[in-house]
Design a protein around this motif. Structure first.
Motif, PDB file in Angstrom:
ATOM      1  N   HIS A  17      -8.726  58.933  21.005  1.00 32.00           N
ATOM      2  CA  HIS A  17      -8.979  59.108  19.588  1.00 32.00           C
ATOM      3  C   HIS A  17     -10.447  59.484  19.408  1.00 32.00           C
ATOM      4  O   HIS A  17     -11.319  58.940  20.071  1.00 32.00           O
ATOM      5  CB  HIS A  17      -8.672  57.777  18.901  1.00 32.00           C
ATOM      6  N   PHE A  47      -0.179  58.212  14.607  1.00 38.45           N
ATOM      7  CA  PHE A  47      -1.530  57.805  14.193  1.00 38.45           C
ATOM      8  C   PHE A  47      -2.512  58.974  14.316  1.00 38.45           C
ATOM      9  O   PHE A  47      -3.345  59.221  13.437  1.00 38.45           O
ATOM     10  CB  PHE A  47      -1.988  56.604  15.025  1.00 38.45           C
ATOM     11  N   LEU A  50      -2.007  61.280  11.508  1.00 34.52           N
ATOM     12  CA  LEU A  50      -2.621  60.754  10.278  1.00 34.52           C
ATOM     13  C   LEU A  50      -4.134  60.963  10.278  1.00 34.52           C
ATOM     14  O   LEU A  50      -4.761  61.094   9.226  1.00 34.52           O
ATOM     15  CB  LEU A  50      -2.321  59.255  10.124  1.00 34.52           C
ATOM     16  N   ASP A  51      -4.702  60.987  11.474  1.00 38.53           N
ATOM     17  CA  ASP A  51      -6.125  61.223  11.615  1.00 38.53           C
ATOM     18  C   ASP A  51      -6.497  62.612  11.081  1.00 38.53           C
ATOM     19  O   ASP A  51      -7.581  62.814  10.531  1.00 38.53           O
ATOM     20  CB  ASP A  51      -6.475  61.104  13.107  1.00 38.53           C
ATOM     21  N   GLN A  54      -5.414  62.936   6.798  1.00 36.66           N
ATOM     22  CA  GLN A  54      -6.272  62.278   5.795  1.00 36.66           C
ATOM     23  C   GLN A  54      -7.337  63.232   5.247  1.00 36.66           C
ATOM     24  O   GLN A  54      -7.809  63.045   4.131  1.00 36.66           O
ATOM     25  CB  GLN A  54      -6.921  61.016   6.363  1.00 36.66           C
ATOM     26  N   PHE A 161       0.443  53.342  10.479  1.00 32.99           N
ATOM     27  CA  PHE A 161      -0.374  53.006   9.305  1.00 32.99           C
ATOM     28  C   PHE A 161      -1.125  51.692   9.513  1.00 32.99           C
ATOM     29  O   PHE A 161      -2.220  51.506   8.980  1.00 32.99           O
ATOM     30  CB  PHE A 161       0.488  52.961   8.035  1.00 32.99           C
ATOM     31  N   ARG A 164      -4.159  52.772  11.258  1.00 30.82           N
ATOM     32  CA  ARG A 164      -5.084  53.409  10.310  1.00 30.82           C
ATOM     33  C   ARG A 164      -5.787  52.342   9.472  1.00 30.82           C
ATOM     34  O   ARG A 164      -6.999  52.418   9.239  1.00 30.82           O
ATOM     35  CB  ARG A 164      -4.328  54.374   9.390  1.00 30.82           C
ATOM     36  N   ASP A 165      -5.031  51.354   9.007  1.00 27.70           N
ATOM     37  CA  ASP A 165      -5.618  50.296   8.180  1.00 27.70           C
ATOM     38  C   ASP A 165      -6.681  49.520   8.957  1.00 27.70           C
ATOM     39  O   ASP A 165      -7.759  49.240   8.430  1.00 27.70           O
ATOM     40  CB  ASP A 165      -4.515  49.352   7.688  1.00 27.70           C
ATOM     41  N   GLU A 167      -8.464  50.610  11.435  1.00 25.12           N
ATOM     42  CA  GLU A 167      -9.632  51.470  11.628  1.00 25.12           C
ATOM     43  C   GLU A 167     -10.453  51.568  10.343  1.00 25.12           C
ATOM     44  O   GLU A 167     -11.678  51.432  10.371  1.00 25.12           O
ATOM     45  CB  GLU A 167      -9.192  52.865  12.090  1.00 25.12           C
ATOM     46  N   TRP A 168      -9.777  51.817   9.219  1.00 23.49           N
ATOM     47  CA  TRP A 168     -10.492  51.934   7.950  1.00 23.49           C
ATOM     48  C   TRP A 168     -11.219  50.649   7.582  1.00 23.49           C
ATOM     49  O   TRP A 168     -12.299  50.670   7.010  1.00 23.49           O
ATOM     50  CB  TRP A 168      -9.514  52.316   6.826  1.00 23.49           C
ATOM     51  N   HIS A 315      -1.668  55.906   1.085  1.00 28.94           N
ATOM     52  CA  HIS A 315      -1.113  56.505   2.295  1.00 28.94           C
ATOM     53  C   HIS A 315      -0.043  57.523   1.877  1.00 28.94           C
ATOM     54  O   HIS A 315       1.159  57.256   1.943  1.00 28.94           O
ATOM     55  CB  HIS A 315      -0.547  55.420   3.212  1.00 28.94           C
ATOM     56  N   ARG A 369     -11.768  62.711   1.928  1.00 31.69           N
ATOM     57  CA  ARG A 369     -10.328  62.585   2.183  1.00 31.69           C
ATOM     58  C   ARG A 369      -9.556  63.129   0.983  1.00 31.69           C
ATOM     59  O   ARG A 369      -9.924  62.863  -0.163  1.00 31.69           O
ATOM     60  CB  ARG A 369      -9.946  61.115   2.428  1.00 31.69           C
TER      61      ARG A 369
END
Ligand SMILES: [Zn+2]
Length: 482
Positions: A17, A47, A50-51, A54, A161, A164-165, A167-168, A315, A369
């Motif tokens: 990633h 994932f 999604l990267d 976004q 997700f 993602r959550d 990471e965010w 999302h 984003r």
């Protein structure tokens, strides 16, 4: 794939990633080659996708939603009895749906319709390679529980997700995490162990082959909050996850003890509304930032905090989240409205324009984003209280009026009759009879009339079966809604 090669944990990682936020345990390409571990590789692929998405423009994301929607609607028209009939009755032709505006012609689905006619929402057939997994039920604090059929596809995206959550929110899964929550467990022995506090070797056992993860600790939300504090002091997690009402209480206990949890860096809340005053109390007392996750059983991850701004990004690859005014029209930025959801990946029990009974407000973000942003989520709507003269008033004022009264750790307001209120309070050592007088004064001021006030004192307040603490209950509204 960006083709970067990194050495992590002794193995060459080719599919790393970009942010290297997650330390991979194994090359996802190796996992993909093994039929047993291939599902985990698909989580990573999702994932990674999604990267990219976004950063797509709003228009491109909407186009993506419309394309997914067309597939879903075609499926519903063929295989889901409720929607087949609804489309026919409303002359709703799937082939004519080319935009989200076209889609909004479909009527809103209420929770009670879904509950009453559940069997007609279950698909007669699943798409290729989609398999049924578990049947989940919501806690049902606002009435009957909702059943939702899960599939392998929903599950894989749920985990994507989840990543993602993390990471965010800046939650590094190599660090120890503690969750105080509700869980359905198989045996009374396990339930007892959970109440005392459990330790697992990783945050999420399914992802273990993919990502390096530290231990996770879990405790039952129904455990005595004093005991919860003892446990947190003992395990010293880096992150703490729980319900706002529970953390609010723990924050008050910590302040009374004059202590804090060493090593704690972040708190994540979920499942209930996070009011500004509650957030402030938790942040001040724990001394760490609070991140709020917006999710539900029906649709999974709905929105997570923007990593570089305020508010929560929706999302949009998972769900079409509409915020509507009283006329059913989209609310402009800054205007609070009711939330209506369409799940884009659940073909087993699809939700099309489902009203979740939350309120939210849309806003703008300058982080780049394209995902829409919610500035506020107002959770399950708090009921209004009825005044003896027939008026109805939002209960927020009364909830807030109790906050400055000393000696109260938690409070709950129950309207029994128009002239009868029960107030439950969890009290501490600074509670005196004078506090009761202050509560009665606040109630009289709110109702603008002398009404019967019953005050019950507790060590901590009883929770519903689903673990949620409803701060306001209007028993009149349940008997006679609207
Ligand atoms: Zn942002």
């Amino acid at each position: 794939m960006n083709g970067k090669t990194l050495k992590v944990g002794g193995s060459q990682i080719t599919d790393m990633h970009e942010s290297t936020f997650f330390k991979l345990r194994c090359d996802p390409l190796i996992l993909a080659a093994n039929p047993q571990t291939a599902p985990i590789a698909s989580v990573w692929r999702a994932f990674r996708h999604l990267d990219q998405t976004q950063w797509w423009s709003r228009a491109k994301l909407e186009q993506y939603q419309v394309e997914r929607l067309q597939t879903l609607l075609t499926h519903c028209a063929r295989h889901v009895p409720y929607y087949r009939e609804l489309f026919a009755k409303n002359n709703f032709v799937v082939e004519q749906i080319r935009s989200l505006a076209d889609y909004r012609r479909l009527p809103i689905l209420t929770r009670s319709t879904y509950q009453d006619q559940f069997n007609s929402f279950v698909t007669e057939e699943l798409p290729e390679a989609t398999l049924l997994t578990d049947l989940r039920t919501t806690s049902g604090t606002s009435g009957l529980p909702i059943k939702v059929q899960q599939t392998n596809v929903v599950g894989a995206w749920w985990l994507a997700f989840y990543l993602r959550d993390l990471e965010w929110c800046g939650l590094d899964p190599r660090e120890p995490v503690a969750g105080i929550r509700t869980l359905k467990l198989a045996t009374p022995e396990l339930e007892q162990k959970f109440k005392e506090g459990l330790r697992s070797p990783s945050w999420n056992s399914i992802l273990t082959p993919l990502i390096e993860m530290g231990p996770s600790f879990g405790m039952d939300l129904k455990q005595d909050p004093q005991r919860q504090i003892e446990w947190l002091l003992q395990i010293q997690p880096t992150y703490l996850l729980s319900y706002p009402s529970n953390l609010d209480y723990l924050a008050t206990l910590l302040r009374e003890r004059g202590t804090h949890i060493p090593n704690l860096r972040r708190i994540q809340t979920f499942a209930e509304t996070l009011d500004d005053s509650v957030r402030q109390n938790i942040e001040e007392s724990f001394g760490v930032p609070v991140m709020n996750l917006y999710s539900c059983i029906e649709a999974g991850y709905l929105a997570s905090p923007c990593p570089s701004g305020a508010g929560l990004h929706i999302h949009a690859e998972n769900v079409i989240l509409e915020v509507l005014d009283d006329h059913g029209l989209p609310c402009p930025t800054g205007q609070k409205g009711r939330v209506v959801l369409t799940t884009l990946r659940n073909f087993a029990t699809p939700f099309l324009r489902y009203e979740i009974l939350d309120d939210a407000t849309l806003g703008d973000c300058s982080c780049g984003r394209g995902l829409p942003l919610l500035t506020r989520v107002d959770g399950k709507r708090r009921p209004n209280l009825w005044l003896p003269d027939g008026r109805r008033r939002t209960s927020v004022q009364l909830v807030e009026a109790f906050r400055p009264i000393e000696g109260i750790r938690q409070s709950q307001i129950i309207q029994k009759q128009v002239n009868h209120i029960e107030i439950r309070v969890a009290t501490n050592s600074s509670w005196t009879e004078q506090r009761e007088v202050e509560i009665r004064q606040a109630v009289t001021k709110f109702f603008e009339a002398p009404i019967q006030v019953e005050i019950g004192k507790y060590d901590y307040l009883p929770r519903s079966a689903g673990g949620k603490l409803l701060t306001v209950i209007n028993e009149l509204e349940r008997k006679n809604p609207g």
